[in-house]
Design an enzyme around this catalytic site. Structure first.
Site, mmCIF file in Angstrom:
data_model
loop_
_atom_site.group_PDB
_atom_site.id
_atom_site.type_symbol
_atom_site.label_atom_id
_atom_site.label_comp_id
_atom_site.label_asym_id
_atom_site.label_seq_id
_atom_site.Cartn_x
_atom_site.Cartn_y
_atom_site.Cartn_z
ATOM 1 C CB CYS B 2 -0.956 -0.091 1.149
ATOM 2 S SG CYS B 2 -1.734 -1.531 1.552
ATOM 3 N NE ARG B 49 -6.969 -3.388 2.603
ATOM 4 C CZ ARG B 49 -8.092 -4.178 2.803
ATOM 5 N NH1 ARG B 49 -9.213 -3.641 2.514
ATOM 6 N NH2 ARG B 49 -7.872 -5.293 3.112
ATOM 7 C CG LEU B 50 -2.534 -3.992 -4.129
ATOM 8 C CD1 LEU B 50 -3.404 -4.069 -5.295
ATOM 9 C CD2 LEU B 50 -1.001 -4.231 -4.364
ATOM 10 C CG ASN B 75 3.794 -0.136 2.074
ATOM 11 O OD1 ASN B 75 3.133 -1.147 1.303
ATOM 12 N ND2 ASN B 75 4.890 0.333 1.648
ATOM 13 N N GLY B 76 2.627 -3.284 3.455
ATOM 14 C CA GLY B 76 3.552 -4.511 3.537
ATOM 15 C C GLY B 76 2.507 -5.598 3.790
ATOM 16 C CD GLU B 77 0.195 -8.581 2.354
ATOM 17 O OE1 GLU B 77 -0.123 -9.038 3.361
ATOM 18 O OE2 GLU B 77 -0.211 -7.901 1.469
ATOM 19 C CG ASP B 100 -1.292 -8.162 6.976
ATOM 20 O OD1 ASP B 100 -2.184 -7.596 6.762
ATOM 21 O OD2 ASP B 100 -0.063 -8.360 6.172
ATOM 22 N N GLY B 366 12.739 -13.638 -7.436
ATOM 23 C CA GLY B 366 14.025 -14.237 -6.574
ATOM 24 C C GLY B 366 15.006 -13.176 -6.153
#
Lengths: 385, 634
Positions: B2, B49-50, B75-77, B100, B366
């Site tokens: 986000c 927000r995404l 912002n993040g996971e 989360d 990766g």
């Protein structure tokens, strides 16, 4: 002091031993030099007659310390050929009960001479970093050694890892002691005066050469920038060619105005610094022992060190000080925050540390002399070959 | 994934709501699904927000804690948020939703700053404590998510991008000469610097507390001091491969949590193939994979990626482009990188992100494997050059003059490195985009600032002792290049298309494990990523794993002599732009001449300069962004 004399007298009842002691340096600043001076003083207390050949000292620096009466020191001003010739001649001539080699780099000389004529017990002093690597190629010289006085358990372990034939029996763990010269500085009126000393500060005392970055000064600077109490200042005593680098690090971290590089200071002023600091902080990765911790403890400073090498023999975590992992700025910050904010903790750690360098503490000069006497076997008929 | 923005003033002087809305709007690409603001007398918070986890309104931000005391923008996971939930008791006995964000908020409520030690994930967040009137901000361990801030006259402002912080920052924006110099040496601006004196980035693995006492910053995690475990040299290599395999599967599995479609970037290389293989091993039946394929065969990894996808049973999608098509992304590049940034590999990253976004909202990548597992040959070169530098000076001089006559690029590189100091200085040289072209900043800047080598030295002073040169190089790359350049690229390029990119290789448990692994298991006998390839051989045939890397370099050098020449010339000769920067104009012009005439290839430093000029021409941070990108010559 009276106790020490009494202790030494009981050992002196034995015939005095003659020692030839070859060292890298005795007079200048530095941990090994300080160790050597304490060692020679202890030999004198034990009634030994010591002839010292000092490779790295010059006549100019001799005034910085007065050797004990039973000790004669010859300095060679880095003249290696002259030093080698004289040492070799003395070794072949013999007449000593014990030969003490003060640095692994000088071991080849003694090993070569004793191959030709072995007439005394050979003792090597292993200080720390100088024996942590490269021992494999010196294994032949180590065969000439009867006893290795090893400053810490870690140093013994690393030596054995390199030369497996060095079995436990050939080692004596021989921790440093606080130099007697510090005790004369205990009276408050004799402490030095440092104008402009910040009111609340942490302290490091260290050499600051490019090759000494393992001392962890940048880690302290980073931790300083993160402390909860941003009024805390940082005093660094010592000199070296890396001071400008440290200053630029402090600048970049935005703490330049809180860091004071006071250079090399006389012992009396050092004592003042130790006595007044909130914590003595030296999170070094490679202290063979860390005699500077003993000095700090003696003057009642709360010690914070790294959980590395010889330092763990000196500082007991949460008892005589605090230990953090080397380079762990977050942990160091937490430790400093704790001691700064908690005077009771500070006092407890400082008192426990102090106890190790006074009276019957493990790191007193008295304990050191007794340990040396036992090692040299003076109380049971003098040194043997 | 986000965008966040916020402002704090202990005296209540907060930004105008209209200006604040403008700042928040600048984060629209990062969060197209929802938008929200919250304020009290001291703080104003904004969020775009995404939606990825818990798509319902219960995931809306800014979010207020169950007891009403805390407010968060995030912002993040947090990949382990379900495990964390198990350790927490929500007030009232039940959770409001499944996000989360709610977990993080309650974790902070329960454990305070210590909650950071439990978080596995990528994040930048701010939590307002209404009772203590204190703002707490933190950034993830590797710096995957950005956090910029400014602190001027008691006004604190923060945001996911400089473009959002800029309009909220009081006063004029002055160029920071230190940042400028380092940018022109490295091609990116390392934290804590930003191009402007008034703005800073919170460093990776740091947190910040802001209240009426001021601003305090501290580090909560550090990889630099993790010692290399030399006893591993005696361990059975297969056992180590087992451990790595398990770790990879675990970290990839943890990154599969999503309520929206999820896939992976797949090139023909080892890193992304390893991630897709681990996805399969973690139970994803047919991973969706995405590749950009180029018409020019010498660059094209499309067929190799297709082959790997087939072997791994992936549902593969390829977009075929001509290399020249990437040029069309330049306006987007200039638009989304609202800080000067000169890594041209952002072009293909943007292209693959655009492709992936058509099918998925989350993509695994990766990134990080090269730095953690020894993916670059120059890690060994540092060692070789350091040995050459051990030669006596006359021999070095002779060698240098001989090498300078050799037309090969590598010979000139070696000649430039001869005579440098220790390994850190050599590494800095190898990593710099200026190499031997000399500084482009003016004399005043040179005198008043430090070069990047000094910054590298400072960072390396915190390293554990007894590292090999290769290990030192990898750690420097991880602390500088990966965090400040590659991860910024991944974040900005993916966000440009509202795609969430996740990097499993940067799981902190995997990072710590790789730090302990001696270089012997990373680069051996000229083979890079030795152990990682050994693991991948369990999933793919060895000939596929060890296929020579084709490598794709965006042809910036040719573009600057061709389609971009006029654009570049215009920028370089634009007096208005040049006058705003303390650059040595004559040197910039002669460098461009040298390059465009084909005498020398100076494209890395020229590209960095052009991106800077372009940025200054376009981004006046106190103004609204222009609606259109600059026109390019065909």
């Amino acid at each position: 002091m009276t106790d020490q004399v009494a202790n030494a007298e009981s050992i002196r009842a034995q015939p005095p031993a003659r020692a030839l002691i070859v060292v890298s340096a005795t007079y200048a600043d530095g941990g090994i030099q300080r160790f050597n001076r304490t060692f020679l003083t202890a030999c004198d207390q034990l009634g030994m007659t010591s002839e010292v050949l000092s490779l790295g000292d010059s006549f100019e620096v001799r005034s910085s310390w007065s050797e004990p009466p039973s000790t004669s020191v010859r300095v060679f001003n880095h003249n290696k050929p002259r030093f080698a010739l004289e040492a070799f001649a003395k070794l072949l001539r013999g007449g000593y009960d014990v030969i003490v080699v003060g640095h692994i780099n000088l071991m080849w000389l003694v090993a070569a001479a004793t191959r030709l004529r072995r007439n005394a017990r050979v003792i090597l002093i292993a200080h720390g970093i100088e024996v942590w690597t490269g021992l494999g190629r010196r294994a032949w010289a180590l065969r000439a050694v009867d006893t290795i006085l090893c400053v810490s358990r870690y140093t013994r372990q690393t030596m054995q890892a390199q030369v497996p034939e060095l079995v436990d029996e050939r080692f004596t763990i021989f921790p440093n002691a606080l130099s007697e010269s510090w005790r004369s500085l205990t009276a408050r009126q004799q402490l030095g005066c440092l104008p402009g000393l910040p009111p609340r500060f942490i302290l490091s005392v260290t050499r600051m050469d490019r090759g000494d970055r393992y001392k962890g000064i940048t880690t302290v600077l980073e931790a300083l920038a993160m402390l909860e109490d941003d009024s805390i200042q940082y005093v660094i005593a010592g000199r070296g060619d890396d001071v400008d680098f440290m200053k630029s690090v402090a600048q970049r971290l935005g703490v330049a105005d809180r860091v004071h590089f006071v250079g090399s200071v006389p012992d009396s002023e050092l004592a003042t610094l130790y006595r007044n600091c909130l914590a003595f902080v030296l999170p070094s990765a490679k202290e063979g022992f860390g005699i500077v911790f003993l000095e700090a403890m003696f003057f009642g400073a709360c010690v914070i060190a790294a959980r590395e090498k010889g330092a763990v023999d000196v500082v007991q975590h949460e008892s005589t000080g605090l230990l953090v992992q080397y380079g762990d700025t977050a942990a160091l910050k937490t430790c400093i925050d704790r001691v700064v904010a908690d005077p009771i903790l500070r006092r407890r750690l400082a008192q426990a540390g102090h106890a190790t360098v006074v009276d019957d503490g493990a790191f007193t000069f008295r304990s050191y002399v007794a340990r040396l006497g036992r090692t040299l076997d003076l109380s049971t008929g003098g040194p043997h070959v | 994934m986000c965008g966040i923005v916020g402002a704090f003033h202990s005296g209540g002087r907060l930004p105008d709501p209209v200006v604040f809305a403008t700042a928040l709007k600048r984060l629209a690409r990062r969060g197209p699904d929802d938008s929200g603001t919250w304020h009290d007398s001291y703080v104003r918070l904004g969020h775009r927000r995404l939606a990825v986890v818990d798509l319902s309104p219960t995931g809306h931000q800014p979010m207020v804690s169950s007891d009403g005391r805390y407010v968060i923008v995030f912002n993040g996971e947090i990949y382990n948020h379900l495990e964390i939930r198990e350790q927490l008791t929500p007030p009232g006995g039940q959770w409001n939703g499944r996000s989360d964000t709610e977990t993080l908020l309650e974790a902070y409520r329960a454990w305070g700053i210590q909650c950071l030690q439990r978080l596995q994930g990528m994040f930048a967040f701010a939590i307002w404590d209404k009772v203590e009137r204190r703002l707490f901000l933190a950034r993830d361990r590797l710096g995957a998510k950005p956090l910029y801030y400014s602190w001027v006259d008691g006004s604190f402002v923060f945001g996911s991008r400089p473009g959002a912080v800029g309009p909220l920052t009081a006063g004029a924006h002055e160029i920071d000469p230190q940042a400028l110099r380092i940018y022109l040496e490295l091609g990116y601006i390392p934290a804590p610097l930003s191009l402007y004196r008034q703005m800073r980035k919170l460093c990776a693995a740091h947190y910040m507390v802001v209240d009426e006492r001021g601003l305090r910053i501290a580090r909560y995690w550090d990889f630099r001091h993790i010692p290399v475990d030399r006893t591993l040299l005696k361990r059975d290599e297969n056992e180590l491969a087992d451990e790595l395999d398990e770790l990879l599967k675990r970290t990839v599995k943890s990154r599969l949590i999503s309520d929206v479609p999820l896939g992976a970037f797949l090139s023909g290389g080892v890193d992304s193939a390893m991630v897709v293989a681990a996805m399969r091993a973690s139970g994803v039946a047919r991973p969706k994979t995405f590749t950009i394929s180029f018409g020019e065969r010498e660059y094209d990894e499309g067929p190799a990626a297709r082959h790997i996808a087939d072997l791994l049973g992936a549902e593969h999608r390829t977009e075929k482009l001509a290399v020249a098509d990437l040029l069309a992304l330049l306006p987007t590049y200039v638009d989304v990188f609202d800080e000067p940034f000169a890594d041209s590999s952002a072009f293909p990253t943007m292209a693959v992100a655009r492709l992936a976004r058509r099918d998925v909202t989350v993509a695994l990548t990766g990134d990080g494997a090269d730095e953690l597992f020894g993916g670059y040959h120059y890690y060994s070169h540092v060692d070789q050059l350091a040995r050459l530098n051990g030669l006596p000076e006359p021999a070095r001089r002779l060698l240098r003059s001989v090498l300078r006559q050799v037309p090969a690029h590598k010979a000139k590189l070696v000649a430039g490195a001869l005579g440098l100091g220790g390994p850190v200085e050599i590494f800095n040289y190898l990593r710099s985009c200026g190499k031997d072209f000399g500084p482009l900043v003016d004399a005043g800047v040179l005198q008043s600032t430090d070069g990047s080598a000094a910054w590298f030295e400072q960072f390396a002073a915190g390293f554990t002792v007894d590292l090999t040169h290769a290990e030192l190089g990898m750690r420097l790359d991880q602390g500088f290049m990966l965090t400040n350049s590659y991860l910024q690229k991944v974040d900005v390029a993916s966000m440009a298309f509202s795609l969430e990119a996740r990097c499993p290789m940067l799981d902190c448990r995997l990072v710590e494990w790789s730090m302990r692994l001696p270089a012997h298991f990373k680069i051996r006998d000229g083979q890079t990523k030795y152990l990682l390839k050994k693991v991948l051989c369990r999933y793919l045939p060895p000939e596929v794993v060890h296929r020579p890397k084709r490598g794709f370099g965006v042809p910036i050098a040719q573009w600057l002599r061709g389609p971009l020449r006029e654009w570049a010339e215009t920028l370089i000769h634009d007096s208005n732009v040049m006058a705003r920067l303390p650059l040595d104009r004559a040197r910039v012009e002669s460098l461009f001449q040298l390059h465009s005439s084909g005498q020398r290839d100076a494209h890395p430093v020229l590209w960095a300069t052009l991106m800077l000029l372009c940025f200054v021409a376009r981004h006046d941070l106190s103004q609204q962004l222009p609606e259109t990108a600059p026109k390019l010559a065909a």
